[in-house]
Design a protein around this motif. Structure first.
Motif, PDB file in Angstrom:
ATOM      1  N   SER A 114      33.057  41.362  37.518  1.00  0.00           N
ATOM      2  CA  SER A 114      34.425  41.816  37.246  1.00  0.00           C
ATOM      3  C   SER A 114      35.297  40.657  36.813  1.00  0.00           C
ATOM      4  CB  SER A 114      35.033  42.497  38.483  1.00  0.00           C
ATOM      5  OG  SER A 114      35.217  41.561  39.525  1.00  0.00           O
ATOM      6  N   TYR A 162      44.803  43.411  33.595  1.00  0.00           N
ATOM      7  CA  TYR A 162      43.684  44.339  33.486  1.00  0.00           C
ATOM      8  C   TYR A 162      42.617  43.980  34.512  1.00  0.00           C
ATOM      9  CZ  TYR A 162      41.132  40.683  30.890  1.00  0.00           C
ATOM     10  OH  TYR A 162      40.516  39.516  30.511  1.00  0.00           O
ATOM     11  N   LEU A 163      41.794  44.969  34.836  1.00  0.00           N
ATOM     12  CA  LEU A 163      40.612  44.784  35.670  1.00  0.00           C
ATOM     13  C   LEU A 163      39.424  45.358  34.917  1.00  0.00           C
ATOM     14  CD1 LEU A 163      39.071  44.091  38.268  1.00  0.00           C
ATOM     15  CD2 LEU A 163      39.756  46.330  39.170  1.00  0.00           C
ATOM     16  N   THR A 202      41.254  45.715  48.869  1.00  0.00           N
ATOM     17  CA  THR A 202      40.867  45.092  47.612  1.00  0.00           C
ATOM     18  C   THR A 202      41.122  43.594  47.631  1.00  0.00           C
ATOM     19  OG1 THR A 202      43.043  45.524  46.637  1.00  0.00           O
ATOM     20  CG2 THR A 202      41.352  47.206  46.347  1.00  0.00           C
ATOM     21  N   GLU A 256      35.357  45.882  35.051  1.00  0.00           N
ATOM     22  CA  GLU A 256      34.242  45.910  35.995  1.00  0.00           C
ATOM     23  C   GLU A 256      32.985  46.397  35.285  1.00  0.00           C
ATOM     24  OE1 GLU A 256      35.932  47.140  40.250  1.00  0.00           O
ATOM     25  OE2 GLU A 256      36.525  48.552  38.678  1.00  0.00           O
ATOM     26  N   SER A 259      46.460  39.290  42.155  1.00  0.00           N
ATOM     27  CA  SER A 259      46.973  38.165  41.368  1.00  0.00           C
ATOM     28  C   SER A 259      48.264  37.657  41.993  1.00  0.00           C
ATOM     29  CB  SER A 259      47.228  38.585  39.913  1.00  0.00           C
ATOM     30  OG  SER A 259      46.021  38.920  39.262  1.00  0.00           O
ATOM     31  N   ASP A 272      47.756  43.412  42.938  1.00  0.00           N
ATOM     32  CA  ASP A 272      46.364  43.702  42.580  1.00  0.00           C
ATOM     33  C   ASP A 272      45.517  42.436  42.569  1.00  0.00           C
ATOM     34  OD1 ASP A 272      46.681  46.471  42.321  1.00  0.00           O
ATOM     35  OD2 ASP A 272      47.432  46.262  40.277  1.00  0.00           O
ATOM     36  N   LYS A 280      38.228  41.099  48.089  1.00  0.00           N
ATOM     37  CA  LYS A 280      37.342  40.894  46.947  1.00  0.00           C
ATOM     38  C   LYS A 280      35.935  41.443  47.146  1.00  0.00           C
ATOM     39  CE  LYS A 280      39.757  36.934  44.933  1.00  0.00           C
ATOM     40  NZ  LYS A 280      39.632  35.610  44.294  1.00  0.00           N
ATOM     41  N   ASN A 300      39.573  39.895  36.508  1.00  0.00           N
ATOM     42  CA  ASN A 300      40.926  40.357  36.807  1.00  0.00           C
ATOM     43  C   ASN A 300      41.908  39.384  36.161  1.00  0.00           C
ATOM     44  OD1 ASN A 300      43.019  41.781  37.937  1.00  0.00           O
ATOM     45  ND2 ASN A 300      42.920  40.750  39.906  1.00  0.00           N
TER      46      ASN A 300
END
Length: 704
Positions: A313, A300-301, A56, A303, A125, A123, A59, A315
């Protein structure tokens, strides 16, 4: 034989070959961009099949074996079997990673990638850090660990050149499941944990997951300890087949007495009339030292699949880290007859806040002979640290061979210094990937960042700021052969912002600049369940800090280089036997040597190797029993060349894991690290550090 191989590798020069590769890579990928443009103009686009998400942090949903870049993983299966207590423990078997070079610290995770400190992400960040204000990760809350090697500024802006570690947090699953676990072990380890996920409505369009743990254990040094509470709730919403939202949070609370594993070379590497310093000796002040940390993250994510081509998306992550640290330590005295060490102490009382938001768009389409992937994005990152600090170098004295505590001078709060450090980064990025005839994969990308950094102290009469504009690039080329071989080349650049003030100029330091050329082969044949990856890398970091031996002031006149080879593989030898193995050669050199020219950098061994075997005993008539065992070899390393020419001996460590499924719900597991309880030095960098002693943990879990 080892010396012969070492000699051969030391005389290999990658630069002339890889420079030509870099030119060829840029030219071919540029040609691919023109071809893609002409294909779009002809209106030949169509949607492509989705691919499996592997990393992930990249990207873009591209399998690692089809990515012209080195990527390593610590999977959920690895985490369950090896049961690490800290993040740096989980990276011990990863190629290119030097794990725990400073020993077993209970308030910081320590690891380096390809000879450089690594950035950590949750995640996708950034988990920011300023000095002692660092983030800790609870391994029980982790789904997967992704190690992206080499400069990654194209994706994330500022980052060190060695690579980054992305933590994938556990999130809601489609299938309800759960686990309750009790754990105990030596070093007074006691822990309880729960992990459960389920549907929140009948349709299953809303799902949740709760992960929590409470544990306490003693540190490696006498009188040190830590108690932790961790909670990580998350919830996922499927608003439609094309729109999804996942909200996740973590709360971590640590409270204890810090482990300060700073030892002199005399009594560790150098013999003395008094023998060796006991590895458990606390040269701090356990009755005065204190450590408290509160971490909170919320993100939060979102999409949305716009159409068959475009996916959008966003993030977002907010992080809060509050720290109280009072930590004393001893200054080294390498005179073998010395029995008195002077001590210093570090005091930090403050917090930092960070906000990151990343907006990206990914487009995928095909024409008869071409497959295209476009990544475009813009992100904002803001980080601020505020607090009180004090560093005293006259805290007291201690005898390392017979310590008596209480001989110290408490800190005077009136000597505290206020500190406010802030960093704002805005970046825009784009990357294009072209696949030709399902054989050639070319990647080219660029990113522009604007960064403003401020460092203020009212008491010190400091108010410094600077603005930096940086451009980062990444290019790569890979050939997918029909026999499973995938040779590739890659060129990438990075920048790393320093938030500290140069004593020589009174201004903030310039950014560090990194550059890497990498070439490798990834091999995943159809006739084998597994893969083998080989990578050659050459990294240069400019604007590195060099200490003037006369004034002891650091100036930016240095260069750090790291060349090396990484080999790693995972293969199912039989249905019951799985082998994971790695080898790393790293030639890391620095000219920060006190005027002695270029020397081997501290803490980074030239050779590292590891192997782990998992055996499922069901075929041997013992269903439910799984045995795993591994060996880690850490080769010789050097002390900081400014301090000495001492060599840290190599060490080979043995670990094991035994798991038995009593029935469909109950599981008993035993984990042992450093089974033979070897006493060893993990590294020296002015100070020397003992490696972690034997650890034992037994866990009983109930799953459903």
């Amino acid at each position: 034989m080892e010396n012969q191989n070492k000699s051969i590798i030391n005389h290999v020069s990658f630069k002339p070959i890889l420079f030509r590769i870099k030119q060829a890579c840029a030219g071919i990928v540029f040609l691919g961009v023109l071809t893609a443009h002409s294909g779009l103009a002809a209106g030949e686009s169509e949607s492509v099949d989705s691919v499996v998400v592997i990393a992930t942090a990249l990207k873009v949903d591209t399998p690692a074996q089809e990515t012209p870049k080195s990527v390593s993983f610590v999977t959920q299966e690895d985490l369950v079997k090896r049961a690490p207590q800290k993040l740096d423990e989980s990276l011990r078997y990863t190629s290119g990673v030097t794990a725990q070079p400073y020993g077993a610290d209970n308030d910081t995770d320590w690891f380096k990638i390809r000879g450089f400190d690594a950035a950590t992400y949750l995640d996708g960040s950034r988990l920011f850090k300023d000095g002692y204000y660092t983030w800790l990760i609870e391994p029980y809350g982790v789904e997967q660990i992704e190690v992206i090697k080499g400069p990654s500024s194209i994706l994330y802006g500022e980052a060190p050149p060695g690579g980054l570690v992305n933590i994938v947090q556990k999130k809601p699953k489609d299938t309800p499941s759960g686990e309750i676990r009790l754990q105990g072990g030596n070093k007074n380890l006691k822990a309880a944990a729960v992990d459960m996920t389920d549907k929140a409505n009948e349709k299953g369009s809303v799902r949740y997951r709760i992960v929590a743990t409470a544990k306490e254990n003693d540190g490696e040094l006498d009188g040190t300890e830590n108690t932790r509470y961790y909670l990580a709730p998350s919830i996922a919403f499927d608003f439609s087949q094309k729109t999804h939202l996942t909200v996740s949070a973590t709360v971590l609370k640590d409270d204890g007495i810090p482990t300060n594993p700073f030892f002199p070379a005399a009594g560790t590497l150098i013999g003395t009339p008094f023998g060796k310093i006991d590895p458990s000796t606390n040269l701090g002040e356990p009755g005065y030292d204190n450590y408290e940390r509160t971490q909170i993250s919320l993100g939060y994510l979102l999409e949305h699949e716009l159409n068959d081509t475009w996916t959008l998306s966003q993030n977002f992550n907010y992080g809060y880290n509050e720290l109280y640290l009072r930590s004393s330590y001893a200054f080294p005295n390498n005179n073998p007859t010395a029995t008195t060490l002077f001590r210093g102490i570090v005091f930090r009382d403050g917090h930092n806040d960070s906000y990151t938001i990343d907006n990206k768009a990914v487009a995928k389409w095909r024409s008869p002979a071409l497959a295209h992937t476009v990544l475009m994005g813009a992100d904002l990152q803001y980080h601020e640290t505020q607090g009180q600090e004090q560093d005293s170098f006259a805290f007291g004295t201690i005898n390392p061979y017979a310590p008596e505590y209480g001989n110290f001078s408490p800190l005077n709060p009136e000597n505290n210094i206020d500190r406010d450090i802030s960093k704002f980064q805005f970046g825009v990025y784009s990357q294009y990937q072209l696949e030709i005839l399902s054989k050639w994969i070319g990647v080219i990308g660029g990113r522009y960042d604007s960064v403003k950094t401020e460092n203020q102290s009212e008491k010190n009469n400091q108010n410094e700021s600077r603005n930096d504009n940086e451009f980062s690039v990444n290019t790569g080329l890979m050939y997918l052969a029909g026999n499973g071989l995938s040779p590739y080349i890659n060129y990438s650049r990075s920048f790393d912002i320093l938030s500290t003030i140069d004593p020589a100029t009174g201004k903030l330091y310039n950014p560090l600049e990194g550059e890497q050329i990498e070439a490798g082969i990834k091999y995943a044949p159809e006739w084998v369940d597994g893969y083998v990856n080989l990578a050659f890398f050459d990294i240069t970091q400019k604007n590195a800090l060099v200490t003037n031996p006369n004034t002891f002031v650091s100036t930016q006149t240095g260069e750090v280089t790291s060349q090396g080879v990484e080999l790693e593989g995972v293969v199912m030898i039989t249905d019951a036997l799985k082998l994971s193995a790695s080898y790393t050669y790293t030639k890391a050199e620095t000219d920060d040597t006190g005027g002695q020219g270029t020397r081997q950098a501290a803490l980074i061994p030239e050779h590292m190797a590891s192997a782990w075997i998992d055996f499922d005993a069901a075929g041997a008539g013992i269903p439910g029993l799984t045995i795993g065992t591994g060996v880690r070899y850490v080769g010789e390393s050097k002390d900081n060349p400014k301090s000495s020419d001492l060599t840290v001996p190599s060490v080979t460590l043995w670990d094991a894991s035994v798991s038995y499924h009593i029935d469909e719900n109950w599981t008993l597991q035993l984990n042992l690290n450093n089974i033979l309880d070897k006493t060893f030095i993990s590294g020296c960098d002015y100070y020397c550090y003992y490696g972690e002693s034997r650890s034992l943990a037994i866990a009983l879990s109930y799953g459903w």
